[in-house]
Design an enzyme around this catalytic site. Structure first.
Site, PDB file in Angstrom:
ATOM      1  N   CYS A   1      -4.070  28.777   7.308  1.00 49.26           N
ATOM      2  CA  CYS A   1      -5.072  29.782   6.973  1.00 49.26           C
ATOM      3  C   CYS A   1      -6.190  29.622   8.001  1.00 49.26           C
ATOM      4  O   CYS A   1      -6.029  28.874   8.971  1.00 49.26           O
ATOM      5  CB  CYS A   1      -5.558  29.664   5.528  1.00 49.26           C
TER       6      CYS A   1
ATOM      7  N   HIS B   1       1.811   7.337   7.944  1.00 56.98           N
ATOM      8  CA  HIS B   1       1.146   6.647   6.837  1.00 56.98           C
ATOM      9  C   HIS B   1       1.251   7.378   5.506  1.00 56.98           C
ATOM     10  O   HIS B   1       1.187   6.749   4.457  1.00 56.98           O
ATOM     11  CB  HIS B   1      -0.345   6.450   7.169  1.00 56.98           C
TER      12      HIS B   1
HETATM   13  C1  RB5 Z   1      -9.976  33.931   5.056  1.00 57.51           C
HETATM   14  O1  RB5 Z   1     -11.084  34.632   5.532  1.00 57.51           O
HETATM   15  C2  RB5 Z   1     -10.273  32.451   4.974  1.00 57.51           C
HETATM   16  O2  RB5 Z   1     -11.172  32.192   3.951  1.00 57.51           O
HETATM   17  C3  RB5 Z   1      -9.005  31.668   4.778  1.00 57.51           C
HETATM   18  O3  RB5 Z   1      -8.135  31.935   5.832  1.00 57.51           O
HETATM   19  C4  RB5 Z   1      -9.116  30.164   4.733  1.00 57.51           C
HETATM   20  O4  RB5 Z   1      -9.909  29.686   5.788  1.00 57.51           O
HETATM   21  C5  RB5 Z   1      -9.504  29.600   3.436  1.00 57.51           C
HETATM   22  O5  RB5 Z   1      -9.561  28.371   3.259  1.00 57.51           O
END
Ligand code: RB5
Length: 150
Positions: free
Chosen positions: A70, A103
């Site tokens: 993400c 680990h």
């Molecule tokens: C999306 O904008 C962002 O919040 C997501 O990709 C991530 O970083 C969340 O932890």
């Protein structure tokens, strides 16, 4: 060592979509099979909708290794680590990816899609796949991770 030919699970939100596509192409070129849990574009989505299905399948043993992405790597990692047999490690460089395997016997690599160069992410992925768990003094510690206090 996770060898070429192995099936890997990948998932991201929009913040990790471009890096997922880059890594998927590299992995397939290297001979890995990739099961892509989405997302399929850079349109805004909620990362748990894509990370939960992948984490469920790592937790059940359907797949041995996953890569999740993400924007920061945090939301993806937090979601995946809700499952008792998942050990998702948020990594920022190859040394941390190696330690996560050596680990912690990490079975999922979580990457910050908006904060590291794609080539660095590829190097982390390669290290994550080739590095083995050291066991020894780390084995009991890893077993204790899922032993929650009442
Ligand atoms: C999306 O904008 C962002 O919040 C997501 O990709 C991530 O970083 C969340 O932890």
């Amino acid at each position: 060592m996770t060898k070429a030919g192995t099936t890997l699970a990948m998932a991201s939100d929009h913040g990790g979509f471009a890096m997922k596509e880059f890594l998927k192409q590299k992995l397939e070129a290297a001979g890995y099979k990739v099961v892509d849990f989405g997302t399929g574009s850079d349109k805004s989505v909620d990362y748990p909708d894509f990370i939960h299905p992948l984490a469920r399948d790592i937790n059940s043993g359907k797949y041995d290794r996953g890569i999740i992405i993400c924007g920061s790597g945090n939301g993806a990692q937090m979601t995946a680590n809700k499952y008792p047999h998942v050990r998702a490690a948020l990594c920022w460089n190859p040394e941390l990816a190696a330690l996560a395997r050596q680990h912690n016997d990490a079975n999922i690599l979580s990457l910050p899609g908006r904060f590291v160069p794609f080539e660095e992410a590829w190097e982390m992925t390669r290290v994550f796949l080739k590095t083995t768990f050291e066991g020894g003094r780390h084995l009991l510690r890893v077993q204790k991770i899922s032993q929650l206090l009442k």
